[in-house]
Design an enzyme around this catalytic site. Structure first.
Site, PDB file in Angstrom:
ATOM      1  N   GLU A  13       1.140   9.652  22.310  1.00  0.00           N
ATOM      2  CA  GLU A  13       0.122   9.335  21.239  1.00  0.00           C
ATOM      3  C   GLU A  13       0.820   8.242  20.368  1.00  0.00           C
ATOM      4  O   GLU A  13       2.021   8.398  19.743  1.00  0.00           O
ATOM      5  CB  GLU A  13      -0.387  10.335  20.287  1.00  0.00           C
ATOM      6  CG  GLU A  13      -1.371   9.712  19.270  1.00  0.00           C
ATOM      7  CD  GLU A  13      -2.164  10.686  18.550  1.00  0.00           C
ATOM      8  OE1 GLU A  13      -2.956  10.188  17.385  1.00  0.00           O
ATOM      9  OE2 GLU A  13      -1.901  11.864  18.956  1.00  0.00           O
ATOM     10  N   GLU A  41       1.246  20.682  19.765  1.00  0.00           N
ATOM     11  CA  GLU A  41       1.980  19.452  19.557  1.00  0.00           C
ATOM     12  C   GLU A  41       3.298  19.585  19.528  1.00  0.00           C
ATOM     13  O   GLU A  41       3.683  20.701  18.986  1.00  0.00           O
ATOM     14  CB  GLU A  41       1.431  18.720  18.205  1.00  0.00           C
ATOM     15  CG  GLU A  41      -0.066  18.148  18.253  1.00  0.00           C
ATOM     16  CD  GLU A  41      -0.315  17.446  16.867  1.00  0.00           C
ATOM     17  OE1 GLU A  41       0.346  17.576  16.208  1.00  0.00           O
ATOM     18  OE2 GLU A  41      -1.484  17.041  16.742  1.00  0.00           O
ATOM     19  N   LYS A  76      -3.706  22.809  24.105  1.00  0.00           N
ATOM     20  CA  LYS A  76      -2.758  21.820  23.677  1.00  0.00           C
ATOM     21  C   LYS A  76      -2.005  22.218  22.615  1.00  0.00           C
ATOM     22  O   LYS A  76      -2.540  22.685  21.461  1.00  0.00           O
ATOM     23  CB  LYS A  76      -3.590  20.598  23.396  1.00  0.00           C
ATOM     24  CG  LYS A  76      -2.687  19.223  23.292  1.00  0.00           C
ATOM     25  CD  LYS A  76      -3.416  18.052  23.301  1.00  0.00           C
ATOM     26  CE  LYS A  76      -4.267  17.756  21.918  1.00  0.00           C
ATOM     27  NZ  LYS A  76      -3.375  17.697  20.877  1.00  0.00           N
TER      28      LYS A  76
END
Length: 366
Positions: free
Chosen positions: A235, A167, A165
């Site tokens: 998020e 960001e 993952k």
């Protein structure tokens, strides 16, 4: 001939399951024992025969296509991974939030790739069923796509993960995601509040609260999908923004503080269990987290009871003093101590043996 081959394969399989020579005998340690695993697994939708099948990216695509919610838990070590595995969770994310939750930092920035790899390896040893996703920590992929690919390769080869993952949605991040996918590694994107960008964001602030910011969330998610990401974490964005992104994308969205309209949800293991009771931990536990347990209280209570029993000498008692020595050997041991000039030690051994005999601990002389 076919029957003989099948027998040979079964024999080979039995040989492969045989314990290795370096595995210690369980004379002292019995190893971790599952606690109510059946009840926990039975409570989940993945219980039953299918619960042991390994989750893959294809599995998640199938759930998304059928409209089935995807469950994700962030965990950082072997014990938590075992619990996540036993509960039938779909994805175990080894997050760089370990910097805050495990190492006590105020942000995710200090954690290094080498430290993340240690966490990844521990989780990989404990969770055999979920899809394992490892975070690329700050500083290991931003400078170039080549470095991003190198770091991602390490997460799979050295960390034992199935995917990574990363960001953000800046052009360099999109290029990094695309390069990693082209290298044959599955990538999960992450938009909205991206903790690695707090220097730019001005702290841990929700995103998508204005028209421009909300549009940027959706555009970034679409760009990550175009780069080849199999999923995107949303998020700390308002629920309508998450709903729009989820509708616009053809890949699953995983919400964290993003409302109920995402394809799945993720929470941190320690947060959802209510494990953190220290003021620092209360500071880093997000407002959107629901505590499904109060494990921290149970831990504190157990530690207090342990302290009290040690201080009052009620622990360990007979039931927790399992290793025996025959009475005749105690006498021989005491005599040997006396010959060494250790009279007090001999008396201590004799007194302990007498107490054990009263409690029925010492075996009969043979």
């Amino acid at each position: 001939m076919m029957m003989m081959m099948r027998r040979a394969f079964r024999h080979l399989a039995r040989q492969q399951r045989r314990p290795l020579s370096h595995v210690p005998e369980s004379a002292v340690y019995g190893g971790p024992r599952p606690q109510d695993v059946g009840a926990a697994a039975g409570a989940g939708a993945g219980a039953g025969a299918g619960a042991t099948r390994r989750v893959t990216v294809t599995t998640l695509r199938g759930k998304h296509r059928r409209g089935e919610p995807i469950t994700v838990v962030t965990a950082y070590d072997y014990p938590s991974a075992v619990h996540v595995d036993s509960a039938g969770i779909d994805v175990c994310l080894v997050g760089d939030s370990a910097a805050m939750v495990v190492h006590g930092h105020d942000t995710t920035l200090p954690i290094s790739l080498d430290v993340m790899l240690e966490h990844c390896r521990a989780v990989a040893r404990g969770a055999t069923r979920p899809l394992l996703v490892g975070d690329l920590p700050f500083g290991c992929y931003e400078s170039s796509s080549t470095r991003a690919v190198d770091s991602a390769v390490r997460v799979l080869k050295e960390g034992g993960m199935d995917a990574i993952k990363l960001e953000g949605g800046a052009p360099s991040r999109i290029s990094a995601a695309k390069a990693i996918v082209e290298a044959g590694i599955a990538v999960m994107g992450h938009v909205g509040l991206t903790p690695q960008a707090i220097s730019v964001l001005g702290g841990f602030r929700p995103q998508g609260k204005t028209v421009d910011s909300a549009v940027k969330v959706v555009e970034t998610a679409l760009a990550l999908q175009e780069a080849g990401c199999f999923s995107v974490v949303l998020e700390c964005v308002p629920a309508p923004v998450a709903a729009a992104a989820t509708s616009a994308l053809q890949i699953p969205t995983i919400g964290i503080g993003a409302g109920p309209f995402c394809s799945g949800q993720v929470l941190v293991y320690h947060d959802l269990l209510g494990m953190m009771q220290h003021p620092h931990h209360a500071k880093v536990t997000p407002k959107f987290c629901k505590q499904f347990g109060n494990v921290g209280h149970v831990i504190n209570k157990a530690l207090s009871e342990y302290k009290q029993e040690v201080e009052t000498r009620s622990f360990p008692g007979p039931s927790h003093t399992p290793y025996k020595i025959a009475a005749a050997d105690v006498d021989g041991f005491a005599n040997a101590l006396q010959k060494m000039g250790l009279d007090e030690a001999a008396n201590a051994a004799a007194a302990a043996a007498e107490n054990a005999e009263k409690d029925g601990e010492l075996p009969e002389n043979k």
